[in-house]
Design an enzyme around this catalytic site. Structure first.
Site, PDB file in Angstrom:
ATOM      1  N   SER A 379       7.840   5.888  10.885  1.00 24.14           N
ATOM      2  CA  SER A 379       8.299   5.737  12.273  1.00 24.14           C
ATOM      3  C   SER A 379       7.205   5.172  13.172  1.00 24.14           C
ATOM      4  O   SER A 379       7.463   4.281  13.994  1.00 24.14           O
ATOM      5  CB  SER A 379       8.785   7.086  12.815  1.00 24.14           C
ATOM      6  OG  SER A 379       9.966   7.482  12.148  1.00 24.14           O
ATOM      7  N   SER A 503      14.545   2.774   4.292  1.00 28.10           N
ATOM      8  CA  SER A 503      13.680   3.316   5.349  1.00 28.10           C
ATOM      9  C   SER A 503      14.444   3.410   6.670  1.00 28.10           C
ATOM     10  O   SER A 503      14.289   4.380   7.409  1.00 28.10           O
ATOM     11  CB  SER A 503      12.422   2.454   5.509  1.00 28.10           C
ATOM     12  OG  SER A 503      12.753   1.089   5.620  1.00 28.10           O
ATOM     13  N   ASN A 506      16.653   6.585   6.441  1.00 27.91           N
ATOM     14  CA  ASN A 506      16.096   7.882   6.051  1.00 27.91           C
ATOM     15  C   ASN A 506      14.724   8.226   6.620  1.00 27.91           C
ATOM     16  O   ASN A 506      14.361   9.390   6.673  1.00 27.91           O
ATOM     17  CB  ASN A 506      16.015   7.967   4.522  1.00 27.91           C
ATOM     18  CG  ASN A 506      17.366   7.839   3.869  1.00 27.91           C
ATOM     19  OD1 ASN A 506      18.271   8.599   4.166  1.00 27.91           O
ATOM     20  ND2 ASN A 506      17.528   6.871   2.998  1.00 27.91           N
ATOM     21  N   TYR A 507      13.945   7.219   7.015  1.00 28.50           N
ATOM     22  CA  TYR A 507      12.571   7.510   7.417  1.00 28.50           C
ATOM     23  C   TYR A 507      12.221   7.060   8.833  1.00 28.50           C
ATOM     24  O   TYR A 507      11.152   7.390   9.340  1.00 28.50           O
ATOM     25  CB  TYR A 507      11.582   6.852   6.433  1.00 28.50           C
ATOM     26  CG  TYR A 507      11.612   7.485   5.069  1.00 28.50           C
ATOM     27  CD1 TYR A 507      11.026   8.722   4.835  1.00 28.50           C
ATOM     28  CD2 TYR A 507      12.242   6.856   4.003  1.00 28.50           C
ATOM     29  CE1 TYR A 507      11.059   9.315   3.582  1.00 28.50           C
ATOM     30  CE2 TYR A 507      12.280   7.435   2.738  1.00 28.50           C
ATOM     31  CZ  TYR A 507      11.683   8.668   2.544  1.00 28.50           C
ATOM     32  OH  TYR A 507      11.727   9.248   1.312  1.00 28.50           O
ATOM     33  N   LEU A 508      13.077   6.262   9.458  1.00 34.19           N
ATOM     34  CA  LEU A 508      12.763   5.737  10.784  1.00 34.19           C
ATOM     35  C   LEU A 508      13.549   6.472  11.861  1.00 34.19           C
ATOM     36  O   LEU A 508      14.780   6.492  11.831  1.00 34.19           O
ATOM     37  CB  LEU A 508      13.097   4.238  10.842  1.00 34.19           C
ATOM     38  CG  LEU A 508      12.302   3.342   9.886  1.00 34.19           C
ATOM     39  CD1 LEU A 508      12.775   1.903   9.993  1.00 34.19           C
ATOM     40  CD2 LEU A 508      10.815   3.435  10.166  1.00 34.19           C
TER      41      LEU A 508
END
Length: 549
Positions: A379, A503, A506-508
């Site tokens: 992020s 990403s 799930n990750y940002l």
């Protein structure tokens, strides 16, 4: 929900037999197959044009599992996959696929209505007195396991999931879904501490699969929000944690040094911690804690950089992780120490495992895991990259290119790779043809503008002036269209081997993307599709253009 699905993937409660399917041999012999053997053969035939069916491990695993479905007579006759000709089956399925493309509007509408009826019947549940959409209520049909990367189990038979494999989870006072006639559920549970509605164990890796609520559901949104808030809490104490592990590089205790170097890699490189292997798991995949000496090479100097660590190992889903990273001198010296008197197959961090690391992370911050580091670093990288790459005066396509470049920096950090799509070269050629045609159109438009200007100089009347203005606008319009196509070509080329979606979903922290869209006037739908907008509805409502991760 528990009904089986046929080979075309529709929900009909049974297997539809493919009529007149033959196994043809290079010797010219034809052989009619038994129903079980025939069905498995069709799975291979459907993939005949795919690269998978050329891979030795895929073919070996398929043939082994296929033989398990054969009759004794078939086993004695079919002894080599290389002698089998699946082209007749393949042509049959291609013809079916073509027929589906040629369906009339009425036929397509009928299928759409059938699917809507299925959704109405199986696609919703009541949770805490709210009607919530269920995500994946159709169970995956049988087929051949593909896996990612060079997975050692690719080609194995994914078996049909039967009602007897299914665990239903619902409240005691709810109406329990009825299994198909003649079947029963494996178990009915009433566990309100988990979010899944249905579970089963798949046969390839023995992993548990779930039917969950739709990502847009309230409970999913809350879990998402909590995940990113945990990563934001890490932001507040990450400097303290980094100072701590840097101090620990000098510890007198070897286990503390190993833990500190592993944490440095998890932080700097977004490596996964690496779970202990399940019994019988054949894929030689590792994470940070399970790295072996053979997975790294140390270079005091490489390509003009000092203290370079070269990583080469299989990560999650058998995706290769290869990276050459300059590290701090003390990290390099510690790695030399950890590798002393060890064989290539020995553990690099022999005094560390994921349990020890996770306990330490919990001591550093409540709720901290290796995944939180990935979420935080992903992020923060996106936010920094967007600030660096976005030019306010750019048009929308150029800004979206900047967004995708920022997202790509995250995907590279997280090692989210993909194989280039099969149709990549063809689609790029088609796109280049459009660009060439647009360039010709632009040249024509410029010639027409030049001619109109010359005409206006001679005539000097209002009509010729209007013609010049009209031709100018035409040139500008074609220039914009050409730029859009060229930006699209750049974007596709740069991202052909990078999976941006993993990403992004799930990750940002989605609030970073939403804030960026609002700040630069980009429609949200240019970044998130309809399903993604439903998933991140909470972020779209919450974030303003000044949001900072």
């Amino acid at each position: 929900m528990g009904g089986t699905r046929d080979m075309e993937g529709s929900h009909r409660g049974g297997r539809v037999r493919v009529e007149e399917m033959w196994e043809r041999w290079s010797t010219g012999k034809v052989m009619k197959l038994s129903p079980k053997a025939e069905e498995v053969a069709t799975f291979f035939a459907k993939m005949l044009d795919h690269e998978y069916t050329t891979k030795d491990i895929f073919r070996k695993n398929f043939f082994k599992d296929w033989r398990k479905e054969m009759t004794p007579e078939e086993k004695s006759t079919i002894t080599s996959l290389s002698k089998c000709d699946f082209s007749h089956m393949s042509q049959y399925f291609k013809a079916q696929s073509e027929a589906r493309k040629q369906m009339t509007k009425e036929e397509k509408q009928k299928i759409k209505e059938e699917n809507e009826q299925l959704l109405k019947e199986y696609g919703f549940c009541i949770m805490d007195n709210h009607k919530e959409r269920i995500a994946n209520f159709k169970i995956e049909p049988p087929g051949l396991f593909r896996g990612r990367g060079n997975h050692p189990k690719m080609g194995m038979l994914k078996r049909r999931i039967m009602p007897e494999d299914i665990i239903i989870n619902c409240s005691k006072d709810s109406k329990i879904p009825a299994p198909p006639p003649g079947h029963k559920w494996k178990e009915v549970r009433h566990d309100n501490k988990v979010t899944w509605l249905v579970s089963w164990t798949e046969n390839i890796q023995g992993s548990i699969k779930y039917i969950m609520l739709n990502p847009s559901s309230r409970i999913k949104g809350e879990k998402d929000w909590q995940k990113y808030e945990t990563a934001r809490r890490l932001k507040k104490c990450v400097d303290r944690i980094r100072n701590q592990y840097r101090e620990d590089w000098k510890s007198k205790e070897m286990k503390v040094r190993q833990r500190a170097v592993a944490l440095y890699f998890i932080d700097k490189l977004a490596l996964r911690a690496g779970n202990e292997k399940e019994e019988g798991e054949t894929a030689d995949t590792v994470g940070c804690c399970s790295l072996r000496v053979e997975h790294i090479n140390l270079h005091p100097e490489l390509d003009g950089q000092e203290y370079v660590v070269e990583f080469d190992f299989l990560g999650k889903d058998s995706i290769r992780y290869y990276n050459k990273v300059p590290v701090e001198k003390r990290v390099f010296k510690n790695l030399q120490l950890f590798m002393e008197n060890k064989q290539p197959e020995d553990d690099l961090f022999d005094r560390l495992n994921t349990s020890i690391l996770n306990k330490h992370l919990q001591d550093l911050m409540e709720g901290l895991t290796a995944k939180v580091f990935r979420t935080y670093n992903a992020s923060i990288t996106l936010q920094q990259q967007l600030k660096e790459l976005t030019t306010p005066d750019d048009n929308v396509p150029a800004k979206i290119l900047s967004y995708n470049r920022a997202n790509r920096a995250v995907a590279i950090l997280c090692n989210h790779q993909r194989a280039p799509p099969k149709t990549f070269e063809k689609s790029m050629m088609n796109l280049q043809s459009k660009i060439d045609a647009k360039k010709e159109q632009l040249a024509d438009a410029k010639r027409e503008l030049k001619s109109a200007k010359a005409d206006a100089k001679v005539r000097r009347d209002e009509k010729s002036k209007k013609t010049v203005e009209s031709k100018k606008k035409a040139v500008q319009r074609v220039e914009e269209q050409l730029m859009k196509l060229e930006v699209l070509a750049t974007d596709r080329e740069e991202n052909k081997q990078i999976a941006l979606g993993t990403s992004k979903l799930n990750y940002l922290d989605p609030r970073i993307s939403v804030a960026w869209c609002k700040k630069f006037g980009i429609p949200i739908e240019k970044i998130y599709n309809k399903t993604q907008r439903e998933k991140f509805a909470w972020a779209i409502d919450m974030a303003d253009e000044d949001y900072e991760f």
